[in-house]
Design a protein around this motif. Structure first.
Motif, PDB file in Angstrom:
ATOM      1  N   CYS A 253       0.832  -1.207   0.000  1.00 58.16           N
ATOM      2  CA  CYS A 253       0.000   0.000   0.000  1.00 58.16           C
ATOM      3  C   CYS A 253       0.862   1.251   0.000  1.00 58.16           C
ATOM      4  O   CYS A 253       0.606   2.188  -0.762  1.00 58.16           O
ATOM      5  CB  CYS A 253      -0.922  -0.026   1.215  1.00 58.16           C
ATOM      6  N   GLU A 254       1.903   1.276   0.854  1.00 59.27           N
ATOM      7  CA  GLU A 254       2.774   2.446   0.921  1.00 59.27           C
ATOM      8  C   GLU A 254       3.568   2.613  -0.376  1.00 59.27           C
ATOM      9  O   GLU A 254       3.796   3.734  -0.836  1.00 59.27           O
ATOM     10  CB  GLU A 254       3.727   2.333   2.112  1.00 59.27           C
ATOM     11  N   MET A 255       4.006   1.516  -0.969  1.00 61.82           N
ATOM     12  CA  MET A 255       4.710   1.580  -2.249  1.00 61.82           C
ATOM     13  C   MET A 255       3.804   2.157  -3.331  1.00 61.82           C
ATOM     14  O   MET A 255       4.217   3.017  -4.118  1.00 61.82           O
ATOM     15  CB  MET A 255       5.168   0.179  -2.670  1.00 61.82           C
ATOM     16  N   TYR A 256       2.571   1.667  -3.367  1.00 60.84           N
ATOM     17  CA  TYR A 256       1.648   2.067  -4.423  1.00 60.84           C
ATOM     18  C   TYR A 256       1.273   3.546  -4.305  1.00 60.84           C
ATOM     19  O   TYR A 256       1.049   4.217  -5.306  1.00 60.84           O
ATOM     20  CB  TYR A 256       0.397   1.197  -4.372  1.00 60.84           C
ATOM     21  N   MET A 257       1.184   4.034  -3.067  1.00 63.62           N
ATOM     22  CA  MET A 257       0.815   5.432  -2.846  1.00 63.62           C
ATOM     23  C   MET A 257       2.035   6.301  -2.531  1.00 63.62           C
ATOM     24  O   MET A 257       1.917   7.324  -1.861  1.00 63.62           O
ATOM     25  CB  MET A 257      -0.211   5.525  -1.711  1.00 63.62           C
ATOM     26  N   LEU A 258       3.188   5.880  -2.995  1.00 60.16           N
ATOM     27  CA  LEU A 258       4.421   6.621  -2.737  1.00 60.16           C
ATOM     28  C   LEU A 258       4.319   8.038  -3.315  1.00 60.16           C
ATOM     29  O   LEU A 258       3.903   8.220  -4.464  1.00 60.16           O
ATOM     30  CB  LEU A 258       5.589   5.886  -3.370  1.00 60.16           C
ATOM     31  N   PRO A 259       4.671   9.061  -2.534  1.00 63.82           N
ATOM     32  CA  PRO A 259       4.581  10.439  -3.033  1.00 63.82           C
ATOM     33  C   PRO A 259       5.484  10.654  -4.243  1.00 63.82           C
ATOM     34  O   PRO A 259       6.487   9.951  -4.417  1.00 63.82           O
ATOM     35  CB  PRO A 259       5.059  11.281  -1.835  1.00 63.82           C
ATOM     36  N   PRO A 260       5.166  11.617  -5.108  1.00 59.82           N
ATOM     37  CA  PRO A 260       5.993  11.884  -6.293  1.00 59.82           C
ATOM     38  C   PRO A 260       7.386  12.360  -5.911  1.00 59.82           C
ATOM     39  O   PRO A 260       7.589  12.935  -4.838  1.00 59.82           O
ATOM     40  CB  PRO A 260       5.209  12.970  -7.037  1.00 59.82           C
TER      41      PRO A 260
END
Length: 411
Positions: free
Chosen positions: A284-291
């Protein structure tokens, strides 16, 4: 693939704390603290009073109970209550009704704990039926009997260690046996705390977390609360609090300790959940990693922490690409989703080109829609790619509502 244990540890702590905040467990700890002080503590007092009344025929046990409670007198002194009950000959009807009322309101505390644990582990809270109410009452009566049993067992253990054999050992090894006997009440208290937290983590969660994780986090919780208690006792001036706040000072200090207890308890319960679901949460954190261009400090920390998913990476799902290598072509079935750990990927569509950089996913839209890829992707530089099976990707989205909502926003 080499696993970075330190990075995994930091990721675990970050996920535990972020989920702790997301589940509003600070407020949950406050709710449990009030419930404990104003409903659960009366149950303990009832248990001790019943124990003192029941064991009044055995003065040695009563005296031991008074000594046992003296360790907690700076926080709340219940010894006068025990002395009064030990001198009573019988209980009145009003006493019985009072006990029933206290046990009735104490069920709110147990239900509040169940709700907080369900919020952490995302398990269903039991319905408030007659069976649940009955089980709550049975649990509370069992708790009272358990506390009485602990008092008696502690007394017998104390007597066992005062036998001549152990008395001589105490003289021979004063640091070992002497220290043990002086700290017997604290040892019992923290042992009960460890067992209680382990049982809640393991069974109340209703998700069957791994046994070693429950044992380890129950031990960490117990040690953490011990450290906090020592710190509070060392730096709290009880006489000053009594002078300023009067009789309510003991309640204030008690509330502070109880709140710290439940803050730590819920934190380590959250840690059990994170350990149990680490792969899903990391994804989840990887997928929503900030730009990459974000200037926010929190975003920069997230990228540093989750850009290297070594826990999820192995030799089978890692692709090492040279510049110009093709990952998939237009029209191919979307059987996988890809995460760029290092390098750059270009996707060539009919009318445009898209550039995917380090920390970004690609190929997920086709995988979510179960359609063939629209474009051809090529490595624009030497790259390291992590491949995730499309079915696994969709299952991970279903498990995590935040990642699912993020994915829907990208469609």
């Amino acid at each position: 693939m080499k696993k970075n244990r330190f990075t995994k540890f930091l990721q675990n702590i970050w996920l535990t704390y972020s989920n702790y905040l997301r589940n509003t467990l600070f407020e949950g700890a406050a709710s449990l603290s009030f419930g404990f002080v104003f409903s659960f503590i009366p149950i303990i007092l009832i248990a001790l009073s019943i124990a003192s009344g029941t064991l009044a025929k055995y003065p040695a046990v009563t005296n031991y109970l008074l000594d046992l409670c003296s360790d907690f007198s700076p926080v709340y002194d219940i010894r006068p209550l025990i002395r009064n009950f030990s001198q009573r000959q019988a209980f009145s009807v009003f006493d019985i009704l009072l006990y029933i009322w206290v046990i009735w309101i104490a069920r709110k505390f147990f239900l509040s704990m169940a709700r907080n644990i369900s919020r952490i582990f995302h398990s269903e809270t039991p319905q408030k039926g007659y069976v649940i109410q009955l089980m709550t009452f049975i649990g509370e009566f069992a708790l009272i009997l358990g506390l009485i049993a602990i008092v008696v067992a502690s007394f017998l253990l104390n007597r066992f260690f005062t036998l001549p054999t152990f008395a001589s050992l105490s003289e021979t090894f004063p640091l070992l046996f002497g220290h043990f006997m002086t700290r017997l009440s604290s040892i019992i208290f923290y042992s009960v705390m460890f067992v209680f937290s382990f049982l809640v983590f393991r069974f109340e969660s209703r998700t069957a977390p791994p046994m070693p994780s429950c044992i380890w986090n129950a031990a960490l919780f117990t040690v953490s609360f011990l450290v906090v208690s020592v710190f509070i006792n060392k730096f709290t001036n009880f006489s000053n609090y009594t002078l300023i706040y009067g009789a309510i000072s003991s309640v204030i200090i008690l509330m502070m300790k109880v709140y710290m207890f439940f803050m730590l308890f819920l934190f380590f319960a959250e840690k059990v959940y994170v350990t149990q679901n680490l792969d899903t949460l990391l994804f989840c954190e990887m997928y929503m990693l900030p730009p990459q261009g974000s200037k926010k400090l929190i975003d920069k920390l997230k990228r540093i922490l989750f850009i290297n998913p070594s826990v999820l990476q192995d030799e089978k799902n890692t692709l090492f690409l040279k510049e110009g290598d093709i990952i998939y072509s237009a029209g191919e079935a979307a059987e996988s989703v890809y995460f760029i750990k290092k390098g750059q990927i270009i996707e060539e569509l009919e009318n445009e080109e898209k550039l995917f950089e380090k920390g970004m996913f690609f190929g997920e839209k086709s995988a979510m829609l179960k359609r063939p890829h629209k474009g051809t992707t090529t490595s624009a530089a030497d790259s390291e790619i992590i491949k995730i099976d499309a079915e696994t990707f969709r299952a991970l989205l279903i498990k995590n509502p935040r990642a699912s909502a993020f994915a829907m926003g990208k469609l």
